[in-house]
Design an enzyme around this catalytic site. Structure first.
Site, PDB file in Angstrom:
ATOM      1  NE  ARG A  37      -3.719  -2.185   2.429  1.00  0.00           N
ATOM      2  CZ  ARG A  37      -4.513  -2.448   3.428  1.00  0.00           C
ATOM      3  NH1 ARG A  37      -4.522  -1.669   4.495  1.00  0.00           N
ATOM      4  NH2 ARG A  37      -5.317  -3.496   3.385  1.00  0.00           N
ATOM      5  CB  CYS A  38       4.165   1.778  -0.676  1.00  0.00           C
ATOM      6  SG  CYS A  38       5.554   2.896  -0.859  1.00  0.00           S
ATOM      7  N   GLY A  39       3.145   4.273  -2.420  1.00  0.00           N
ATOM      8  CA  GLY A  39       3.257   4.908  -3.726  1.00  0.00           C
ATOM      9  C   GLY A  39       4.248   4.201  -4.636  1.00  0.00           C
ATOM     10  CB  THR A  41       2.693  -0.683  -4.297  1.00  0.00           C
ATOM     11  OG1 THR A  41       2.807  -0.447  -2.888  1.00  0.00           O
ATOM     12  CG2 THR A  41       2.157  -2.086  -4.531  1.00  0.00           C
TER      13      THR A  41
END
Length: 163
Positions: A37-39, A41
């Site tokens: 859930r990361c930019g 990803t």
């Protein structure tokens, strides 16, 4: 363990089975702390592309889910595995969730960040450590570095061509 190699560590894979990194002896490795859930990803896609392109030459990507930054990897190993398979079709090796910084840092990441010659803590998800065929860290890349960045790819190819 500053004089050691990546081969000195054993960690559970994404299914919980202990996996000695010595099993990768003789391969060029890219170790990456990942999060769902990361930019960053979407880097799973280029990581898989690089792995598929170079695996027959002895290249492996090893993914280490970590929840150290903004709680961006909150899931269980089963949820992480399902996400990687269904969303990004990941076939490279994934490991169980670990800590990559702080008081509970895993010994592998303590070694990577204080004893492998590329000192400095991991600052975010998708930091990359390139390891040569002898288990030594050859290069480190920032979390923002795309896995298909020409400099990273050139480093991988150089290591694959070396003994």
């Amino acid at each position: 363990m500053p004089n050691g190699t990546v081969y000195d560590f054993t960690l559970p894979d994404i299914d919980g089975t202990p996996r000695a990194l010595a099993d990768y002896r003789g391969k060029v490795l890219l170790l990456v702390n990942v999060a769902s859930r990361c930019g960053n990803t979407p880097q799973y896609g280029p990581l898989e592309t690089l792995f598929e392109r170079e695996r027959d030459r002895g290249f492996m990507v090893l993914g280490f889910p970590a929840n150290n930054f903004g709680h961006q990897e909150p899931g269980t190993e089963a949820e992480i595995k399902a996400f990687c398979l269904t969303t990004y079709h990941v076939t490279f090796d994934m490991f169980s969730k670990i800590s990559v910084k702080g008081d509970d840092i895993h010994p592998l990441y303590r070694w990577l960040t204080t004893g492998a010659g590329v000192d400095g803590e991991v600052t975010w998800n998708f930091a990359k450590f390139l390891v040569d065929r002898h288990g030594r860290v050859a290069a480190r890349y920032t979390p923002k570095t795309n896995p298909l960045d020409p400099a990273l790819v050139a480093d991988v190819e150089r290591l694959l061509a070396a003994d």
